[in-house]
Design an enzyme around this catalytic site. Structure first.
Site, PDB file in Angstrom:
ATOM      1  N   SER A 166      49.098 -25.809 -22.589  1.00  0.00           N
ATOM      2  CA  SER A 166      49.659 -27.172 -22.857  1.00  0.00           C
ATOM      3  C   SER A 166      49.681 -27.876 -21.347  1.00  0.00           C
ATOM      4  O   SER A 166      49.622 -29.066 -21.399  1.00  0.00           O
ATOM      5  CB  SER A 166      50.776 -27.201 -23.454  1.00  0.00           C
ATOM      6  OG  SER A 166      50.613 -26.398 -24.942  1.00  0.00           O
ATOM      7  N   ASP A 167      50.465 -27.338 -20.721  1.00  0.00           N
ATOM      8  CA  ASP A 167      50.868 -28.207 -19.322  1.00  0.00           C
ATOM      9  C   ASP A 167      49.795 -28.348 -18.645  1.00  0.00           C
ATOM     10  O   ASP A 167      49.471 -29.335 -18.108  1.00  0.00           O
ATOM     11  CB  ASP A 167      51.683 -26.942 -18.377  1.00  0.00           C
ATOM     12  CG  ASP A 167      53.400 -27.000 -18.788  1.00  0.00           C
ATOM     13  OD1 ASP A 167      53.759 -27.967 -19.543  1.00  0.00           O
ATOM     14  OD2 ASP A 167      53.896 -25.875 -18.623  1.00  0.00           O
ATOM     15  N   LEU A 168      48.984 -27.335 -18.433  1.00  0.00           N
ATOM     16  CA  LEU A 168      47.699 -27.625 -17.412  1.00  0.00           C
ATOM     17  C   LEU A 168      46.684 -28.675 -18.109  1.00  0.00           C
ATOM     18  O   LEU A 168      46.131 -29.715 -17.433  1.00  0.00           O
ATOM     19  CB  LEU A 168      46.872 -26.300 -17.358  1.00  0.00           C
ATOM     20  CG  LEU A 168      47.628 -25.357 -16.540  1.00  0.00           C
ATOM     21  CD1 LEU A 168      46.830 -24.020 -16.500  1.00  0.00           C
ATOM     22  CD2 LEU A 168      48.164 -25.788 -15.323  1.00  0.00           C
TER      23      LEU A 168
END
Length: 393
Positions: A166-168
């Site tokens: 999700s972050d990446l």
């Protein structure tokens, strides 16, 4: 130390990086790696939020950036910040949506300072809507975005992915949005507000799994190491370890059966079509496993590759970087840190023929580039000393 660009590609850009944790720094890293002057702005005495400054994670996220400190809650700090904004091309932030308004650094406020500014925001759930101010973390949005429900072995419950997807993905989507906005600015002369979130990015990354529900009203479940919709495509045990095989498609299926010495599978009506093979996956995988256990993974990879069947090993991380192809690609990028000495981090994944990206600078120490950066924006030594005395930097 004056700014040294990591590439010629974006060296004309100045990017102000107010981000923390992982998603925002990932977006900023894309610009730093392609030569933009990315100025990482931290509060004096800033907490690195569980990312030790000399740890591998922080060093990997913040390479090629310069670093300053600035107290945005102090009137003088805000004044200095707006001086930076007036000459910047891009601002990146990943505060909770309401924070930027309380600080007075929201898009509309800064647009009056610099109408050409590209202002980019990453949040957990979006800038508006009922969940806008919920704290958004990667594992939480992996659940909310449907990834955990399709990850893991059937019947064993939801499983989180082994990296911060999700972050990446939010960081990469954000960077892409900023680049689009910069291209549009060439025509219009105006900046704009670019927004993405962990939730939106993850749902986009769900791709065909999400489309299965939207178009066919099919709720995807866990398929373990098998491909959700194609067979044979998954992990198989050999004489010594596990390996991956993707023998989908009629001609490839034929070459696969011939190479593993199981031509009789081609004559079975229950495996005649791709749909049949997926429908009868359990029995087919059992038959394939019996043949694969007679030889090692290395032997099967050699022969199947020669036959044009996609396959490969399942590596631990040390094995990844020992692989000859990975070594050839140079995915371990060296950089010299003033305290840690020479370290290796993960290099940029895109290659360019004329303007390649290299790692030229380790992640900055807190406030490492204070004098250089503030001097570049017109502050003299006396002004900088005054800011330091007043706790602004």
């Amino acid at each position: 130390m004056q700014f040294r660009a990591a590439s010629e590609a974006l060296k004309n850009l100045t990017v102000l990086d107010l981000t923390q944790a992982r998603a925002g720094p990932t977006a900023a890293r894309q610009f730093a790696d392609w030569g933009a002057d990315v100025i990482k702005i931290e509060a004096p005495g800033a907490d690195t939020m569980g990312f030790p400054r000399h740890g591998s994670d922080f060093q990997n996220l913040h390479r090629n950036k310069r670093g300053i400190t600035l107290n945005l809650k102090h009137p003088k700090g805000l004044e200095v910040f707006k001086r930076l904004v007036s000459r910047a091309d891009v601002l990146l932030e990943n505060y909770r949506p309401d924070v930027k308004f309380r600080l007075g650094i929201d898009y509309e406020s800064l647009r009056s300072v610099n109408p050409r500014l590209i202002y980019a925001s990453i949040s957990g759930y979006g800038q508006d809507g009922p969940d806008r101010n919920r704290p958004g973390l990667d594992p939480i949005t992996q659940g909310a975005g449907g990834l955990m429900w399709v990850t893991g072995l059937p019947g064993q419950g939801p499983v989180r992915a082994g990296t911060a997807i999700s972050d990446l993905s939010a960081g990469v989507f954000c960077a892409m949005g900023v680049l689009v906005a910069l291209l549009e600015r060439e025509r219009s002369g105006e900046g704009q507000w670019v927004q993405t979130s962990l939730l939106e990015s993850l749902i986009s990354m769900m791709d065909f799994q999400a489309a299965r529900w939207l178009m066919e009203r099919e709720v995807p479940g866990q398929a373990g190491n098998d491909h959700p919709t194609a067979t044979p495509a998954g992990a198989y045990e050999t004489a010594d370890k596990m390996m991956l095989i993707a023998a989908v498609g009629g001609r490839m299926w034929q070459r696969f059966c011939e190479t593993i010495g199981a031509p009789e599978l081609l004559d079975k009506p229950e495996y005649a079509t791709a749909e049949d093979r997926t429908k009868n996956r359990t029995a087919l995988n059992r038959a394939i496993a019996e043949r694969l256990k007679t030889r090692t993974s290395a032997e099967w990879i050699r022969d199947l590759t020669e036959a044009g069947v996609p396959c490969g090993p399942i590596y631990k991380m040390d094995e990844v970087f020992a692989d000859p192809q990975v070594e050839h690609l140079g995915m371990a990028a060296p950089v010299v840190h003033p305290t840690l000495g020479e370290i290796n981090i993960v290099r940029q994944a895109v290659a360019m023929s004329r303007t390649p990206s290299i790692v030229v600078k380790a992640a900055p120490e807190l406030g490492e580039d204070q004098e250089d950066v503030l001097g570049q924006f017109g502050l003299d030594a006396a002004e900088i000393d005054d800011l330091r005395r007043n706790g602004v930097i």
